[in-house]
Design a protein around this motif. Structure first.
Motif, PDB file in Angstrom:
ATOM      1  N   ARG A  89      76.247  11.195  22.506  1.00  0.00           N
ATOM      2  CA  ARG A  89      76.014  10.002  21.692  1.00  0.00           C
ATOM      3  C   ARG A  89      74.611  10.046  21.106  1.00  0.00           C
ATOM      4  O   ARG A  89      73.632  10.209  21.838  1.00  0.00           O
ATOM      5  CB  ARG A  89      76.217   8.743  22.534  1.00  0.00           C
ATOM      6  CG  ARG A  89      77.649   8.598  23.069  1.00  0.00           C
ATOM      7  CD  ARG A  89      77.855   7.268  23.773  1.00  0.00           C
ATOM      8  NE  ARG A  89      79.221   7.113  24.217  1.00  0.00           N
ATOM      9  CZ  ARG A  89      80.227   6.703  23.459  1.00  0.00           C
ATOM     10  NH1 ARG A  89      79.990   6.400  22.179  1.00  0.00           N
ATOM     11  NH2 ARG A  89      81.443   6.579  23.945  1.00  0.00           N
ATOM     12  N   PRO A 147      72.411   6.549  14.953  1.00  0.00           N
ATOM     13  CA  PRO A 147      73.017   6.775  13.619  1.00  0.00           C
ATOM     14  C   PRO A 147      72.169   7.656  12.713  1.00  0.00           C
ATOM     15  O   PRO A 147      72.689   8.548  12.027  1.00  0.00           O
ATOM     16  CB  PRO A 147      73.147   5.355  13.060  1.00  0.00           C
ATOM     17  CG  PRO A 147      73.275   4.489  14.270  1.00  0.00           C
ATOM     18  CD  PRO A 147      72.394   5.117  15.307  1.00  0.00           C
ATOM     19  N   GLU A 148      70.846   7.450  12.724  1.00  0.00           N
ATOM     20  CA  GLU A 148      69.994   8.238  11.828  1.00  0.00           C
ATOM     21  C   GLU A 148      69.954   9.708  12.233  1.00  0.00           C
ATOM     22  O   GLU A 148      69.857  10.595  11.373  1.00  0.00           O
ATOM     23  CB  GLU A 148      68.576   7.657  11.770  1.00  0.00           C
ATOM     24  CG  GLU A 148      67.817   7.643  13.091  1.00  0.00           C
ATOM     25  CD  GLU A 148      68.029   6.375  13.906  1.00  0.00           C
ATOM     26  OE1 GLU A 148      67.150   6.052  14.734  1.00  0.00           O
ATOM     27  OE2 GLU A 148      69.071   5.706  13.717  1.00  0.00           O
ATOM     28  N   ASP A 149      70.041   9.986  13.532  1.00  0.00           N
ATOM     29  CA  ASP A 149      70.037  11.379  13.986  1.00  0.00           C
ATOM     30  C   ASP A 149      71.351  12.064  13.625  1.00  0.00           C
ATOM     31  O   ASP A 149      71.363  13.215  13.165  1.00  0.00           O
ATOM     32  CB  ASP A 149      69.807  11.454  15.501  1.00  0.00           C
ATOM     33  CG  ASP A 149      68.371  11.176  15.893  1.00  0.00           C
ATOM     34  OD1 ASP A 149      67.475  11.514  15.097  1.00  0.00           O
ATOM     35  OD2 ASP A 149      68.142  10.616  16.969  1.00  0.00           O
ATOM     36  N   LEU A 150      72.448  11.368  13.843  1.00  0.00           N
ATOM     37  CA  LEU A 150      73.741  11.962  13.511  1.00  0.00           C
ATOM     38  C   LEU A 150      73.843  12.219  12.010  1.00  0.00           C
ATOM     39  O   LEU A 150      74.370  13.256  11.577  1.00  0.00           O
ATOM     40  CB  LEU A 150      74.873  11.035  13.968  1.00  0.00           C
ATOM     41  CG  LEU A 150      76.281  11.632  13.951  1.00  0.00           C
ATOM     42  CD1 LEU A 150      76.362  12.844  14.879  1.00  0.00           C
ATOM     43  CD2 LEU A 150      77.308  10.589  14.360  1.00  0.00           C
ATOM     44  N   ALA A 151      73.304  11.302  11.198  1.00  0.00           N
ATOM     45  CA  ALA A 151      73.364  11.461   9.748  1.00  0.00           C
ATOM     46  C   ALA A 151      72.571  12.671   9.279  1.00  0.00           C
ATOM     47  O   ALA A 151      72.946  13.326   8.298  1.00  0.00           O
ATOM     48  CB  ALA A 151      72.845  10.199   9.063  1.00  0.00           C
ATOM     49  N   ASP A 180      74.871  15.801   9.662  1.00  0.00           N
ATOM     50  CA  ASP A 180      76.308  15.618   9.482  1.00  0.00           C
ATOM     51  C   ASP A 180      76.965  16.892   8.940  1.00  0.00           C
ATOM     52  O   ASP A 180      78.077  17.249   9.321  1.00  0.00           O
ATOM     53  CB  ASP A 180      76.572  14.441   8.539  1.00  0.00           C
ATOM     54  CG  ASP A 180      78.035  14.042   8.542  1.00  0.00           C
ATOM     55  OD1 ASP A 180      78.544  13.660   9.610  1.00  0.00           O
ATOM     56  OD2 ASP A 180      78.666  14.138   7.470  1.00  0.00           O
ATOM     57  N   ARG A 194      77.692  19.224  11.892  1.00  0.00           N
ATOM     58  CA  ARG A 194      78.229  18.625  13.121  1.00  0.00           C
ATOM     59  C   ARG A 194      79.202  19.550  13.845  1.00  0.00           C
ATOM     60  O   ARG A 194      79.105  19.754  15.053  1.00  0.00           O
ATOM     61  CB  ARG A 194      78.917  17.296  12.808  1.00  0.00           C
ATOM     62  CG  ARG A 194      79.358  16.566  14.066  1.00  0.00           C
ATOM     63  CD  ARG A 194      80.168  15.322  13.793  1.00  0.00           C
ATOM     64  NE  ARG A 194      79.464  14.353  12.968  1.00  0.00           N
ATOM     65  CZ  ARG A 194      79.852  13.074  12.843  1.00  0.00           C
ATOM     66  NH1 ARG A 194      80.915  12.655  13.495  1.00  0.00           N
ATOM     67  NH2 ARG A 194      79.183  12.260  12.066  1.00  0.00           N
ATOM     68  N   GLU A 202      78.384   8.607  17.088  1.00  0.00           N
ATOM     69  CA  GLU A 202      77.327   7.669  16.724  1.00  0.00           C
ATOM     70  C   GLU A 202      77.270   6.533  17.732  1.00  0.00           C
ATOM     71  O   GLU A 202      78.289   6.018  18.168  1.00  0.00           O
ATOM     72  CB  GLU A 202      77.600   7.121  15.323  1.00  0.00           C
ATOM     73  CG  GLU A 202      76.577   6.112  14.826  1.00  0.00           C
ATOM     74  CD  GLU A 202      76.895   5.626  13.437  1.00  0.00           C
ATOM     75  OE1 GLU A 202      76.950   4.388  13.247  1.00  0.00           O
ATOM     76  OE2 GLU A 202      77.103   6.466  12.539  1.00  0.00           O
ATOM     77  N   ASP A 203      76.058   6.143  18.101  1.00  0.00           N
ATOM     78  CA  ASP A 203      75.877   5.045  19.044  1.00  0.00           C
ATOM     79  C   ASP A 203      74.563   4.341  18.714  1.00  0.00           C
ATOM     80  O   ASP A 203      73.486   4.897  18.910  1.00  0.00           O
ATOM     81  CB  ASP A 203      75.854   5.573  20.480  1.00  0.00           C
ATOM     82  CG  ASP A 203      75.889   4.458  21.516  1.00  0.00           C
ATOM     83  OD1 ASP A 203      75.452   3.336  21.199  1.00  0.00           O
ATOM     84  OD2 ASP A 203      76.347   4.715  22.652  1.00  0.00           O
ATOM     85  N   SER A 204      74.657   3.142  18.205  1.00  0.00           N
ATOM     86  CA  SER A 204      73.464   2.420  17.757  1.00  0.00           C
ATOM     87  C   SER A 204      72.580   1.981  18.922  1.00  0.00           C
ATOM     88  O   SER A 204      71.425   1.589  18.711  1.00  0.00           O
ATOM     89  CB  SER A 204      73.863   1.192  16.930  1.00  0.00           C
ATOM     90  OG  SER A 204      74.687   0.325  17.699  1.00  0.00           O
TER      91      SER A 204
END
Length: 260
Positions: A58, A61-65, A68, A71, A103-105
């Motif tokens: 997890r 959001p900004e790290d996953l973006a 992307d 991924r 994603e995990d805020s």
């Protein structure tokens, strides 16, 4: 092994990953978090040490973006790393390994939260794992009682750090569950000392405190000069001296300097 992982990641994305992630979350952090989750999931089953097969990483959001585009590549390389990690340590995944990035805020930027799950099991295999989970829990409680003489609150040590004579410090966060110590770079605490084994010892949070397990090291693990025997972990608390080979670490609480 971790160095090989880093090289694989560089090759997989043709060097661009480092530019995208300069000073940001790095793939190596994902690999370490996944390996820690694997260790934490370990149960003693009918075929020996078994571990979960699904790993969900997890990210904020900004790290996953930020990656992307990569991924699937990152997930696959972490999966390969976990397969190698398990093989080198005689850990048996209960089914084919899976790695998911989600994603995990609630996750802080620049960090990762790893979860391990036993999934896609036939009913009989699920019953075996449920039995092994309960048996392993009872084993850990027995180890805790043997190490401390109690399973109550006397030994609760929520805020501890490992400190060596150079001033290097590592916080023991019980949410991590497992802290791996050794010479290899994929440990959580890396000690550059030839008398420290590549995978020397492991700290595991059990109910109320940290227990120290020796991982069949060459030169031994000692808690206040008492050697940690195989299958007989010892507890640590503030004021404890932990020695791996001839490398000493002080265990200190909040506000302690650690080395005297």
């Amino acid at each position: 092994m971790l160095a090989r992982f880093e090289r694989l990641m560089e090759d997989a994305v043709e060097g661009s990953f480092r530019r995208v992630f300069a000073a940001q979350l790095q793939p190596v952090q994902l690999a370490k978090a996944a390996a820690r989750a694997m260790e934490q999931s370990q149960v003693i089953g009918v075929r020996g040490a078994e571990v979960a097969n699904q790993y969900r990483l997890r990210l904020a959001p900004e790290d996953l973006a930020r990656f992307d585009e990569y991924r699937s590549t990152v997930a696959e390389e972490v999966r390969k790393y976990l397969a190698s990690y398990a093989r080198d340590r005689n850990l048996r995944p209960v089914a084919a390994l899976q790695v998911q990035l989600a994603e995990d805020s609630s996750v802080r930027g620049g960090s990762v939260r790893a979860e391990a799950h036993f999934v896609d099991l036939a009913p009989a295999a699920r019953r075996e794992i449920d039995t092994a989970v309960e048996g392993t829990r009872r084993l850990r409680i027995a180890e805790l009682k043997s190490a401390t003489g109690s399973i109550g609150t006397l030994w609760v040590q929520p805020s501890l750090r490992l400190v060596d004579e150079t001033g290097a410090s590592f916080a023991l966060e019980k949410d991590a569950g497992v802290v791996r110590i050794g010479r290899a770079t994929d440990n959580d605490v890396v000690l550059n000392n030839h008398r420290v084994s590549r995978y020397h010892a492991q700290l595991r949070w059990v109910e109320t405190c940290w227990l120290v397990y020796d991982l069949a090291s060459t030169n031994g693990t000692f808690v206040d000069d008492r050697r940690v025997a195989a299958g007989e972990p010892l507890a640590i608390r503030s004021g404890t001296r932990l020695r791996l080979g001839d490398h000493e670490l002080a265990v200190v609480g909040d506000g302690g300097s650690g080395w005297t």
